[in-house]
Design a protein around this motif. Sequence first.
Motif, PDB file in Angstrom:
ATOM      1  N   ASP A  47      -7.522  -1.683  -6.961  1.00 36.07           N
ATOM      2  CA  ASP A  47      -6.615  -2.826  -6.887  1.00 36.07           C
ATOM      3  C   ASP A  47      -6.997  -3.767  -8.027  1.00 36.07           C
ATOM      4  N   LEU A  48      -6.146  -3.904  -9.032  1.00 37.53           N
ATOM      5  CA  LEU A  48      -6.484  -4.719 -10.192  1.00 37.53           C
ATOM      6  C   LEU A  48      -6.275  -6.208  -9.951  1.00 37.53           C
ATOM      7  N   LEU A  49      -5.601  -6.589  -8.865  1.00 40.48           N
ATOM      8  CA  LEU A  49      -5.478  -8.002  -8.511  1.00 40.48           C
ATOM      9  C   LEU A  49      -6.649  -8.473  -7.661  1.00 40.48           C
ATOM     10  N   SER A  50      -7.365  -7.545  -7.062  1.00 36.37           N
ATOM     11  CA  SER A  50      -8.532  -7.872  -6.244  1.00 36.37           C
ATOM     12  C   SER A  50      -9.588  -6.791  -6.491  1.00 36.37           C
ATOM     13  N   PRO A  51     -10.200  -6.814  -7.672  1.00 42.49           N
ATOM     14  CA  PRO A  51     -11.128  -5.732  -8.034  1.00 42.49           C
ATOM     15  C   PRO A  51     -12.404  -5.744  -7.194  1.00 42.49           C
ATOM     16  N   GLY A  52     -13.076  -4.622  -7.246  1.00 39.13           N
ATOM     17  CA  GLY A  52     -14.366  -4.540  -6.586  1.00 39.13           C
ATOM     18  C   GLY A  52     -14.443  -3.493  -5.499  1.00 39.13           C
ATOM     19  N   ARG A  53     -13.315  -3.063  -4.982  1.00 39.58           N
ATOM     20  CA  ARG A  53     -13.363  -2.062  -3.924  1.00 39.58           C
ATOM     21  C   ARG A  53     -12.286  -1.006  -4.186  1.00 39.58           C
ATOM     22  N   PRO A  54     -12.634   0.273  -4.059  1.00 35.28           N
ATOM     23  CA  PRO A  54     -11.611   1.314  -4.212  1.00 35.28           C
ATOM     24  C   PRO A  54     -10.647   1.299  -3.030  1.00 35.28           C
ATOM     25  N   LEU A  55      -9.421   1.684  -3.282  1.00 36.23           N
ATOM     26  CA  LEU A  55      -8.411   1.757  -2.232  1.00 36.23           C
ATOM     27  C   LEU A  55      -8.342   3.169  -1.671  1.00 36.23           C
ATOM     28  N   VAL A  56      -7.830   3.273  -0.473  1.00 39.52           N
ATOM     29  CA  VAL A  56      -7.667   4.571   0.189  1.00 39.52           C
ATOM     30  C   VAL A  56      -6.179   4.808   0.383  1.00 39.52           C
ATOM     31  N   LEU A  57      -5.733   6.021   0.090  1.00 37.23           N
ATOM     32  CA  LEU A  57      -4.342   6.392   0.337  1.00 37.23           C
ATOM     33  C   LEU A  57      -4.205   6.949   1.739  1.00 37.23           C
ATOM     34  N   ARG A  58      -3.082   6.630   2.374  1.00 38.40           N
ATOM     35  CA  ARG A  58      -2.791   7.221   3.683  1.00 38.40           C
ATOM     36  C   ARG A  58      -1.288   7.427   3.785  1.00 38.40           C
ATOM     37  N   GLY A  59      -0.904   8.331   4.640  1.00 39.72           N
ATOM     38  CA  GLY A  59       0.513   8.593   4.859  1.00 39.72           C
ATOM     39  C   GLY A  59       1.000   7.893   6.108  1.00 39.72           C
ATOM     40  N   ASP A  60       2.192   7.332   6.034  1.00 36.95           N
ATOM     41  CA  ASP A  60       2.833   6.761   7.214  1.00 36.95           C
ATOM     42  C   ASP A  60       4.339   6.964   7.085  1.00 36.95           C
ATOM     43  N   LYS A  61       5.123   6.287   7.928  1.00 38.67           N
ATOM     44  CA  LYS A  61       6.568   6.503   7.929  1.00 38.67           C
ATOM     45  C   LYS A  61       7.236   6.068   6.624  1.00 38.67           C
ATOM     46  N   GLN A  62       6.563   5.207   5.827  1.00 42.11           N
ATOM     47  CA  GLN A  62       7.102   4.782   4.527  1.00 42.11           C
ATOM     48  C   GLN A  62       6.768   5.779   3.419  1.00 42.11           C
ATOM     49  N   GLY A  63       5.903   6.701   3.691  1.00 46.70           N
ATOM     50  CA  GLY A  63       5.433   7.641   2.678  1.00 46.70           C
ATOM     51  C   GLY A  63       3.945   7.459   2.484  1.00 46.70           C
ATOM     52  N   ILE A  64       3.485   7.609   1.256  1.00 46.91           N
ATOM     53  CA  ILE A  64       2.070   7.432   0.948  1.00 46.91           C
ATOM     54  C   ILE A  64       1.867   5.987   0.489  1.00 46.91           C
ATOM     55  N   VAL A  65       0.901   5.305   1.082  1.00 46.68           N
ATOM     56  CA  VAL A  65       0.622   3.907   0.744  1.00 46.68           C
ATOM     57  C   VAL A  65      -0.864   3.724   0.467  1.00 46.68           C
ATOM     58  N   ALA A  66      -1.167   2.742  -0.379  1.00 46.03           N
ATOM     59  CA  ALA A  66      -2.552   2.364  -0.634  1.00 46.03           C
ATOM     60  C   ALA A  66      -2.906   1.257   0.356  1.00 46.03           C
ATOM     61  N   THR A  67      -3.855   1.522   1.221  1.00 46.14           N
ATOM     62  CA  THR A  67      -4.210   0.549   2.252  1.00 46.14           C
ATOM     63  C   THR A  67      -4.838  -0.688   1.628  1.00 46.14           C
ATOM     64  N   ALA A  68      -4.482  -1.845   2.158  1.00 46.37           N
ATOM     65  CA  ALA A  68      -5.039  -3.147   1.760  1.00 46.37           C
ATOM     66  C   ALA A  68      -4.779  -3.495   0.298  1.00 46.37           C
ATOM     67  N   LEU A  69      -3.715  -2.968  -0.289  1.00 52.33           N
ATOM     68  CA  LEU A  69      -3.354  -3.300  -1.662  1.00 52.33           C
ATOM     69  C   LEU A  69      -2.853  -4.739  -1.714  1.00 52.33           C
ATOM     70  N   THR A  70      -3.398  -5.531  -2.623  1.00 55.67           N
ATOM     71  CA  THR A  70      -3.020  -6.937  -2.747  1.00 55.67           C
ATOM     72  C   THR A  70      -1.580  -7.063  -3.234  1.00 55.67           C
ATOM     73  N   GLN A  71      -0.844  -7.983  -2.617  1.00 52.26           N
ATOM     74  CA  GLN A  71       0.508  -8.313  -3.073  1.00 52.26           C
ATOM     75  C   GLN A  71       0.498  -9.771  -3.495  1.00 52.26           C
ATOM     76  N   SER A  72       1.040 -10.034  -4.677  1.00 53.65           N
ATOM     77  CA  SER A  72       1.104 -11.388  -5.191  1.00 53.65           C
ATOM     78  C   SER A  72       2.570 -11.780  -5.329  1.00 53.65           C
ATOM     79  N   ARG A  73       2.905 -12.980  -4.868  1.00 55.49           N
ATOM     80  CA  ARG A  73       4.271 -13.459  -4.940  1.00 55.49           C
ATOM     81  C   ARG A  73       4.560 -13.948  -6.357  1.00 55.49           C
ATOM     82  N   SER A  74       5.665 -13.494  -6.905  1.00 53.60           N
ATOM     83  CA  SER A  74       6.069 -13.911  -8.248  1.00 53.60           C
ATOM     84  C   SER A  74       6.647 -15.323  -8.201  1.00 53.60           C
ATOM     85  N   HIS A  75       6.345 -16.125  -9.206  1.00 52.32           N
ATOM     86  CA  HIS A  75       6.840 -17.501  -9.271  1.00 52.32           C
ATOM     87  C   HIS A  75       7.718 -17.692 -10.498  1.00 52.32           C
ATOM     88  N   ARG A  76       8.646 -16.829 -10.704  1.00 51.86           N
ATOM     89  CA  ARG A  76       9.513 -16.953 -11.865  1.00 51.86           C
ATOM     90  C   ARG A  76      10.829 -17.534 -11.482  1.00 51.86           C
TER      91      ARG A  76
END
Length: 76
Positions: A47-76
Amino acid sequence: MLGTMENPGVMVLAIKDLFTKIRQRSCDGNHVVLLSYLEVYNETIRDLLSPGRPLVLRGDKQGIVATALTQSRSHR
């Protein structure tokens, strides 16, 4: 990927195009854009917005997701 001011890269052009499309299609100007930034290198996902820990991939109903991936709100 980022490019230069004279020759912007893929990421800059994609974000610019995204906001152009939103402006063209938005009736009231209200929209929310959440951005994540990750790197896949040597079979490690970071996660390049919150470095320091590797992410884990998992499958769910949305498909494959990276668990605990940081989301940042755009302010444009």
